[in-house]
Design a protein around this motif. Structure first.
Motif, PDB file in Angstrom:
ATOM      1  N   GLN A  34      65.804   8.612  88.630  1.00 48.01           N
ATOM      2  CA  GLN A  34      65.396   8.483  86.975  1.00 48.01           C
ATOM      3  C   GLN A  34      64.073   7.425  86.798  1.00 48.01           C
ATOM      4  N   ALA A  35      63.167   7.217  87.712  1.00 50.65           N
ATOM      5  CA  ALA A  35      62.274   6.514  87.578  1.00 50.65           C
ATOM      6  C   ALA A  35      60.873   7.090  87.217  1.00 50.65           C
ATOM      7  N   TRP A  36      60.205   6.424  86.242  1.00 54.60           N
ATOM      8  CA  TRP A  36      58.950   7.328  85.456  1.00 54.60           C
ATOM      9  C   TRP A  36      57.605   6.675  86.465  1.00 54.60           C
ATOM     10  N   GLY A  37      56.884   7.800  86.735  1.00 51.39           N
ATOM     11  CA  GLY A  37      55.376   7.470  87.234  1.00 51.39           C
ATOM     12  C   GLY A  37      55.503   7.207  88.946  1.00 51.39           C
ATOM     13  N   THR A  38      56.680   7.607  89.332  1.00 50.86           N
ATOM     14  CA  THR A  38      56.663   7.479  90.911  1.00 50.86           C
ATOM     15  C   THR A  38      56.528   8.648  91.637  1.00 50.86           C
ATOM     16  N   VAL A  39      56.329   9.869  91.063  1.00 49.99           N
ATOM     17  CA  VAL A  39      56.271  11.042  91.891  1.00 49.99           C
ATOM     18  C   VAL A  39      54.691  11.211  92.185  1.00 49.99           C
ATOM     19  N   GLU A  40      54.383  11.300  93.614  1.00 49.14           N
ATOM     20  CA  GLU A  40      52.911  11.304  93.944  1.00 49.14           C
ATOM     21  C   GLU A  40      52.726  12.503  94.907  1.00 49.14           C
ATOM     22  N   ALA A 193      65.366   3.774  98.136  1.00 46.76           N
ATOM     23  CA  ALA A 193      65.144   4.348  99.483  1.00 46.76           C
ATOM     24  C   ALA A 193      65.460   3.427 100.719  1.00 46.76           C
ATOM     25  N   GLN A 194      65.082   2.076 100.459  1.00 48.53           N
ATOM     26  CA  GLN A 194      65.525   0.959 101.556  1.00 48.53           C
ATOM     27  C   GLN A 194      66.855   0.841 101.746  1.00 48.53           C
ATOM     28  N   VAL A 195      67.595   0.732 100.631  1.00 48.20           N
ATOM     29  CA  VAL A 195      69.265   0.373 100.549  1.00 48.20           C
ATOM     30  C   VAL A 195      69.667   1.721 101.335  1.00 48.20           C
ATOM     31  N   ARG A 196      69.233   3.057 101.050  1.00 49.54           N
ATOM     32  CA  ARG A 196      69.851   3.942 101.823  1.00 49.54           C
ATOM     33  C   ARG A 196      69.563   4.078 103.121  1.00 49.54           C
ATOM     34  N   GLU A 197      68.269   3.634 103.669  1.00 49.24           N
ATOM     35  CA  GLU A 197      67.880   3.728 105.081  1.00 49.24           C
ATOM     36  C   GLU A 197      68.770   2.570 105.788  1.00 49.24           C
ATOM     37  N   VAL A 198      68.672   1.574 105.242  1.00 47.21           N
ATOM     38  CA  VAL A 198      69.667   0.230 105.869  1.00 47.21           C
ATOM     39  C   VAL A 198      70.998   0.322 106.141  1.00 47.21           C
ATOM     40  N   ALA A 199      71.607   1.047 105.204  1.00 47.25           N
ATOM     41  CA  ALA A 199      73.077   1.231 105.205  1.00 47.25           C
ATOM     42  C   ALA A 199      73.287   2.399 106.051  1.00 47.25           C
ATOM     43  N   LEU A 215      79.534  -5.487 104.637  1.00 42.91           N
ATOM     44  CA  LEU A 215      78.292  -5.400 103.894  1.00 42.91           C
ATOM     45  C   LEU A 215      78.483  -6.109 102.622  1.00 42.91           C
ATOM     46  N   VAL A 216      77.611  -7.029 102.363  1.00 46.77           N
ATOM     47  CA  VAL A 216      77.726  -7.784 100.962  1.00 46.77           C
ATOM     48  C   VAL A 216      76.697  -6.945 100.056  1.00 46.77           C
ATOM     49  N   GLY A 217      77.466  -6.535  98.948  1.00 46.24           N
ATOM     50  CA  GLY A 217      76.551  -5.606  97.920  1.00 46.24           C
ATOM     51  C   GLY A 217      76.314  -6.454  96.660  1.00 46.24           C
ATOM     52  N   HIS A 218      75.177  -6.331  95.821  1.00 43.91           N
ATOM     53  CA  HIS A 218      74.827  -6.958  94.558  1.00 43.91           C
ATOM     54  C   HIS A 218      75.488  -6.287  93.382  1.00 43.91           C
ATOM     55  N   VAL A 219      75.689  -6.663  92.304  1.00 42.94           N
ATOM     56  CA  VAL A 219      76.021  -5.834  91.102  1.00 42.94           C
ATOM     57  C   VAL A 219      75.147  -5.971  89.964  1.00 42.94           C
ATOM     58  N   THR A 220      75.042  -4.667  89.228  1.00 39.23           N
ATOM     59  CA  THR A 220      74.120  -4.833  87.886  1.00 39.23           C
ATOM     60  C   THR A 220      74.832  -5.904  86.872  1.00 39.23           C
ATOM     61  N   ALA A 224      78.556  -2.825  87.710  1.00 34.77           N
ATOM     62  CA  ALA A 224      78.408  -1.824  88.793  1.00 34.77           C
ATOM     63  C   ALA A 224      77.732  -2.149  89.871  1.00 34.77           C
ATOM     64  N   ILE A 225      77.911  -1.538  91.065  1.00 28.73           N
ATOM     65  CA  ILE A 225      77.531  -1.957  92.238  1.00 28.73           C
ATOM     66  C   ILE A 225      76.116  -1.523  92.299  1.00 28.73           C
ATOM     67  N   ALA A 226      75.161  -2.375  92.459  1.00 25.93           N
ATOM     68  CA  ALA A 226      73.869  -1.833  92.546  1.00 25.93           C
ATOM     69  C   ALA A 226      73.160  -1.025  93.569  1.00 25.93           C
ATOM     70  N   GLY A 227      72.334  -0.365  93.592  1.00 26.34           N
ATOM     71  CA  GLY A 227      71.491   0.457  94.628  1.00 26.34           C
ATOM     72  C   GLY A 227      72.061   2.082  94.211  1.00 26.34           C
ATOM     73  N   PRO A 228      71.788   2.891  95.123  1.00 22.20           N
ATOM     74  CA  PRO A 228      71.906   4.329  94.694  1.00 22.20           C
ATOM     75  C   PRO A 228      73.637   4.556  95.093  1.00 22.20           C
ATOM     76  N   ARG A 229      74.064   5.473  94.237  1.00 22.27           N
ATOM     77  CA  ARG A 229      75.410   5.590  94.139  1.00 22.27           C
ATOM     78  C   ARG A 229      75.847   6.335  95.498  1.00 22.27           C
ATOM     79  N   LEU A 230      74.896   6.959  96.436  1.00 17.91           N
ATOM     80  CA  LEU A 230      74.858   7.275  97.721  1.00 17.91           C
ATOM     81  C   LEU A 230      75.652   6.179  98.667  1.00 17.91           C
ATOM     82  N   LEU A 231      75.344   5.066  98.390  1.00 16.71           N
ATOM     83  CA  LEU A 231      75.860   3.807  99.266  1.00 16.71           C
ATOM     84  C   LEU A 231      77.306   4.021  99.151  1.00 16.71           C
ATOM     85  N   GLU A 232      78.088   4.094  97.871  1.00 15.83           N
ATOM     86  CA  GLU A 232      79.443   3.927  98.099  1.00 15.83           C
ATOM     87  C   GLU A 232      80.070   5.302  98.765  1.00 15.83           C
TER      88      GLU A 232
END
Length: 470
Positions: A34-40, A193-199, A215-220, A224-232
């Motif tokens: 859902q990020a804007w202007g990141t598709v290249e 991308a980084q969180v998914r690769e590291v995890a 693993l220690v995770g941050h929250v918003t 909610a747990i920060a980062g992609p939902r795929l991490l959970e």
């Protein structure tokens, strides 16, 4: 015709620089993150691939012949955490512990790392947010020094994997997954991308080595747990670390657990010397008094499977402003407002409408389940009439808008906990089941029955006294 048609190799392809999602056409907003202007544009369209059958790593066996001994949980040395995990850490399991800043995540996991280390089981604690000397100071303060506990300060994923090859730990603690980055992936640390690769890399290493990972995770801001939902979805266990910054109590809840139930709660007390588990935390939520005080009522709440005796307090005073105040702490404002309406309409207590009303819990506990409704209503009625409830009384039940007292789950477990702590009288909904020996239980069908525990004279005079003041 063939000359005007571009091949798949010549067609451009587009990729999101944040999460790596690819598409054959340009979009202004990435549908994945859902990020804007990141598709290249980054090259030709991905070719369609098919996967052929390959060699299997291990042969398929009948499920009855699979050896389950490799999945036996090992204690962390912290009983309250073992309760939530379902007995301890399973080799190869990956646990994500998330919580707000300053709640005590690092303190708890450093204590776990020290207690889990032994001659046969090394522990590696990797800090990516602090220096090694800062962690050492905390370890000295909470007495988490162990010769088999190894400490490293790294923010590079490749360096963390190199430490695993050198130390060969049985337990890895990474604080935190959002601050470690891979040099092979574009993007800042903490990005999707980084969180998914590291995890993903640490999960593969844990499964291959039979190494448990915390693993220690941050929250918003929303909790909610920060980062992609795929991490959970990738990790085996997701734990939520909760607690009020100004209170000593900390709760660890299981959100997801592939090795046990998710209805257990671990209770901890945070103090200057570190964090300790509380096998009997009910004492934090009570105020011991020799004389009963108006506006207080006790209830038994269930945190997961654990019953906890908590105290509800209420205070009513004459309002000096046109709109009386309604202030709550540890209680849901909407449910307190509903209890006020039920008391006024069904309980015939008119002394609440034009008064400032304050309601709170003791010890920082948050009461959100409907089973605390009856205790909240009785505390408000007691405060309005300035009449204390009988000593050693607990109230359990959900109150409806019609004034009825409804049944709740786990009444027998709640009564057993109250009896264990010395309470002798309880107000409960009808049909409570088995009652502990020596405990007087009064069944109430509606608020009229419940209000009879207050002295009758005071209940009748409270509205008259209020009218006289006006």
């Amino acid at each position: 015709m063939a000359a005007r048609t571009k091949s798949a190799k010549d067609r451009p392809s587009y990729r999101c620089t944040e999460c790596g999602w690819t598409t054959a056409k340009w979009l202004g907003r990435c549908p994945e993150c859902q990020a804007w202007g990141t598709v290249e544009e980054f090259g030709g369209a991905p070719a369609v691939r098919t996967t052929a059958a390959g060699r299997v790593s291990t042969a398929a066996l009948p499920i009855g012949q699979v050896d389950s001994r490799t999945a036996t949980a090992r204690s962390t040395g912290v009983g309250e955490l073992d309760r939530v995990l379902g007995g301890g850490l399973v080799p190869g399991a990956v646990v994500l512990l998330a919580g707000e800043p300053g709640v005590g995540k690092s303190t708890l996991l450093l204590d776990v790392a020290a207690k889990a280390a032994s001659d046969d089981h090394r522990t590696l604690y990797v800090t990516a947010e602090e220096s090694a000397s800062q962690v050492r100071l905390r370890a000295d303060r909470i007495k988490a020094i162990n010769d088999h506990l190894y400490l490293a300060a790294e923010t590079d994923l490749s360096a963390v994997l190199a430490h695993l090859d050198e130390v060969k730990p049985s337990l890895l603690v990474l604080d935190s997954v959002q601050t470690v980055a891979s040099p092979e992936i574009d993007g800042a640390p903490g990005g999707m991308a980084q969180v998914r690769e590291v995890a993903g890399a640490l999960i593969r290493a844990s499964k291959e080595r039979g190494m448990a990972t915390l693993l220690v995770g941050h929250v918003t801001k929303d909790g909610a747990i920060a980062g992609p939902r795929l991490l959970e979805h990738l990790v085996d266990v997701v734990l939520s670390f909760e607690g009020d910054r100004h209170a000593r109590l900390r709760l660890v809840r299981g959100v997801k657990n592939r090795y046990g139930a998710t209805d257990e709660v671990g209770c901890f007390e945070l103090h200057d010397e570190g964090i300790t588990g509380l096998a009997d935390p009910s004492g934090l939520f009570l105020t011991r008094r020799d004389v009963a005080v108006p506006g207080t009522c006790l209830t038994v709440t269930l945190e997961g499977k654990r019953p906890l005796v908590a105290e509800v307090q209420a205070l009513t005073v004459d309002s000096q402003i046109p709109s009386p105040r309604r202030t709550t702490s540890g209680l849901e404002t909407s449910r307190v407002s509903m209890m006020l309406a039920v008391l006024e309409q069904r309980g015939r207590i008119s002394a609440l409408g034009k008064r400032d009303i304050y309601s709170a819990t003791v010890g920082g506990v948050k009461l959100t389940e409907p089973a605390a409704d009856l205790a909240v209503a009785l505390a408000l009625a007691s405060a309005a009439s300035d009449t204390p409830l009988p000593k050693n009384l607990v109230a359990i039940g959900e109150v409806g808008l019609a004034g009825e007292v409804r049944r709740v789950t786990g009444v027998q477990r709640r009564l057993a906990e109250a009896h264990r702590l010395g309470f002798t009288h309880a107000l409960v909904p009808t049909d409570p089941g088995r009652v502990p020996a020596g405990m007087k239980v009064t069944e109430v069908a509606d608020m009229g029955d419940a209000l009879r525990v207050l002295p009758r004279r005071s209940r009748q005079e409270a509205p008259q006294e209020d009218n006289a003041r006006r």
